[in-house]
Design an enzyme around this catalytic site. Sequence first.
Site, PDB file in Angstrom:
ATOM      1  N   LYS A  66       0.852  -1.196   0.000  1.00  0.00           N
ATOM      2  CA  LYS A  66       0.000   0.000   0.000  1.00  0.00           C
ATOM      3  C   LYS A  66       0.887   1.244   0.000  1.00  0.00           C
ATOM      4  CE  LYS A  66      -4.077   1.667   2.623  1.00  0.00           C
ATOM      5  NZ  LYS A  66      -4.930   1.369   3.797  1.00  0.00           N
ATOM      6  N   SER A 141      -9.905   1.381   2.829  1.00  0.00           N
ATOM      7  CA  SER A 141      -9.009   2.228   2.058  1.00  0.00           C
ATOM      8  C   SER A 141      -7.926   1.451   1.295  1.00  0.00           C
ATOM      9  CB  SER A 141      -8.319   3.224   2.994  1.00  0.00           C
ATOM     10  OG  SER A 141      -7.500   2.548   3.932  1.00  0.00           O
ATOM     11  N   SER A 165     -10.217  -1.328   6.894  1.00  0.00           N
ATOM     12  CA  SER A 165      -9.638  -0.925   5.610  1.00  0.00           C
ATOM     13  C   SER A 165      -9.004  -2.026   4.777  1.00  0.00           C
ATOM     14  CB  SER A 165      -8.593   0.180   5.815  1.00  0.00           C
ATOM     15  OG  SER A 165      -9.232   1.421   5.905  1.00  0.00           O
TER      16      SER A 165
END
Lengths: 487, 479
Positions: A66, A141, A165
């Site tokens: 990420k 996310s 997330s």
Amino acid sequence: MYRGKNITKIRELLDKKVITKEEVFEKATSLAHYFQDEYNSFVTILDKVKIKDSDSLLSGIPYALKDNFSTRGILTTASSNILKDYVPVYDATVYKKLKKAGATLVGKTVLDELAMGGTGTTAHTGVVRNPWDKERMIGGSSAGSAACVALGIVPFAIGSDTGDSVRKPAGFGGIVGFKPTYGRISRYGLFAFASSLDHVAICSRNVRDAALVTDILKGQDPLDMVTLKSENVKYVDTLNDDIKGKKLFYIKEVCGKDFYKDTNDLVLKKVITTFHDMLDKCRDKGFIIEEVSIDMDLLTALYPAYMCISCAEATSNNANLTGIQFGPRGVGNTIEEIIFNARTEGFSELIKRRFVLGSYILQKENQEKLYLNACRVRRLIVDKITELFEEYDGMIAPCSGGVAPTFDSRSEKLSARYLILENHMVMGNFGGFPSITIPYTMIDKLPVGLNITGRVKDDALILNIAQKIEELTGLKDIYAKVGEIDV
Amino acid sequence: MYKVVIGLEVHCELKTKSKNFSSAPNTFSTFPNSNVAAVDLGLPGILPVVNKEACRKALLTAMALNCQNPDEVIFDRKNYFYPDLPKGYQITQVTKPMGVNGYLDVLVGDKIKRVKIHQLHLEEDTASLEHHPKYSLIDYNRSGIPLIEIVTEPCIESGEEAVAFLEDLRDVFLFLGVSEAKSNYGQMRCDVNISLMEEGSTKLGTKVEMKNINAFNNVKVAIEYEIKRQSALLDKGEKIIQETRRIAEDGKTYSMREKVDAIDYKYFIEPNIPSTPLRHEYLEELRSSLPELKLDRYLKYINKYNIGKSDAKVLAKVRSISDYFEEVLSYGSDVSLAVNFVTTSILSTLNKLEISVDELFISPKMLSEVIEYVYQGKISLDHGKKILYKAIEEKIDPIELIKKENLKQINDEDELLELIKKVMDDNLEQVRQYIEEDNKHVINFFIGQTMKVSNRQANPNKSLELIKCELERRKTDGK
């Protein structure tokens, strides 16, 4: 030959010298490029890699990270304009460990700006699309990390999980999302959203791979004071332990059958029915599963309490983004103007709203009522769940009341019931409990996930339970077979 | 007349190997941005790691200031935007400071003043800014250095008291070894809050704050200027504005900014640092390591050892010297001789050689042996000192010197008398002055001569007695 293979299969190909590490990396990056325009998983796709020699199981295994993990010399944007050119000078502990194990970084994945959001639509480089249906969100996310695993580009990806997330997009993407106990994996180098809730989490396509990766990442880190003492066990070793008599509960007010009998939402109905069918299968396998009831007021307070705490911490955690030390410098004649302009231009409206909220919540006159009360709610919920964990080994629930939402779905479902079903996984962050999402059914060709959450430090047991349930779903190692590419 | 009410906020950088929350070295460097870790720059993803030694030193200082310690160590975030604060917040302590409700007794003139300590907490220093006409530069060397802040109650009543407190506080830091407390390096800085109230009133006046004064003397100058300025305003019936002022080189204070509203720092507990319970045993162990402080030593010297006030002050001022002195006494040395040797020979040698007492060749044990020789009258005081200087110069044990150079005193009375008689026979004019003019000054002359002739080995006390006897005998005989 490569696409969609899990870690064990790629390991085999490498060990039998059917394919080289360099070839694997090349295949992964070519897939990444192939799907980039359509699905937008990546902020950065790497074009070369230095592979460290290692006898780790992850040696030569491609993965994605990420874009809110600090990687020295590699652009790290947190999908925000305020960091659009930021190149870190140090490595996150997670990245360091993966590098040492010889895993090969394919790219840095798109997230909701600064990891705040659950849609995957707020990144500075555009929206991330769901591999199972391009018109739908993957959720966030950790949108890019979930998408690239669901596309079969890499066998695993690293994300961060502050509310849900990783576990939420994993559910919408038909993959496994595992968040170990708070402190199991070092957060050093993970851009902080809400420090007391932030977890490093793993996306993979089966439980075993999640355990494998966690085994590499876990352990005490002198750079993160809240990390737990290292234990001398491998989670992958206990995955097949007998689960006969293990007790799970589900919360009536989250997913009780009767609780939803009057709903008109057909998908929701299907989610609840298939979930309870799955519970029956689990019972047949030897699990004991019971319904418990929790004070509705407490559950209704989950989401507001989460917003209060996360926004408050986020305001402070992101106060370093001023354009003074790094990032685009604002214009102005005074220091206040310079900082003000850098932040005004650097953040989207959504982020600014959260910062204003967080600031408001922490103000002297509001702190008692908002921030401290939220902390009390958090403690009450954690106490309640911990109490239940004295009798039960885990809590089980669907990840969501539906399949992945479409981009144009503007339905602001703000009913209390909806808020609970869509946000219950935040309990895992409140208590730092180990928590895993696995796909358990397909509804209208779209995957739906269920979540299992367990006692603090009981990561091994939760993985063990998840693996046993995975065997019942028939959805192990699935990925979205889209695209005309064969590598 | 107005009553002056002063409260001080003192910041002091702690001496540790590394910074408070990072592994960057905590050393003074004139080369900007050379002692900096990612944590000190507030880069995304960094986490603080607490420096145990800084905590220990802060707790120890809190104990020395008679504070109550908390049951656990936790930190808070103080949130505000300023370019010298890279994270956008400072890690500090609000909820549970390292110490609360303490005091420090300070000698002001001849009286002891008790300055109450509101709290002592541990925090991190900010970066330092260098302002130029068109731009400013940031040096992160200071960013993250462990800093303790000590806040007094508003109980100080004059500039003299404030400076006495600051000096004694610095000596506490030095005695404990927690900081070098060099104000010229900005290691010790002070904010002064001052207000005036009507004599007899109970209502505090409007507070004026003066920030970051390094030199103690400037604290006094600033306070005295403010008393004058505020008195004049109040005399005219004008109001004091609540504001922050700075002291300029001309000794006057100037307004920096008015405090419209106190800033809301939106404190909350630092989530990245787990709470550490303070065990009773740990605190007791720490407490037992506390050295006796300056004032206690001073009082002990004057009350128990009957040492004069000025000598007592000198001996208690610096811990290493005081420790040295006390070690000399621990070997049973005569107190007044020990005071004499330490305050003269030892201190002057240290000054001359610009060394600390730890670097001195003469150990307390050696000094005590020299003192013993003097005390037993085996050598004269004067001689003892000479030997000491020689020993320091040549780095030889003074006792060895005494033996080697055969500098033993002549104590034998017959031997001494023979010497004295010879001296008198050689100086008949002086003998005549004694006999005929009753001139007692010649006694000193004969002592000097006897010492000279004996190579300074004659026992001075015995010689004195014998000279007196011999002169009297000759006077009687002469008649």
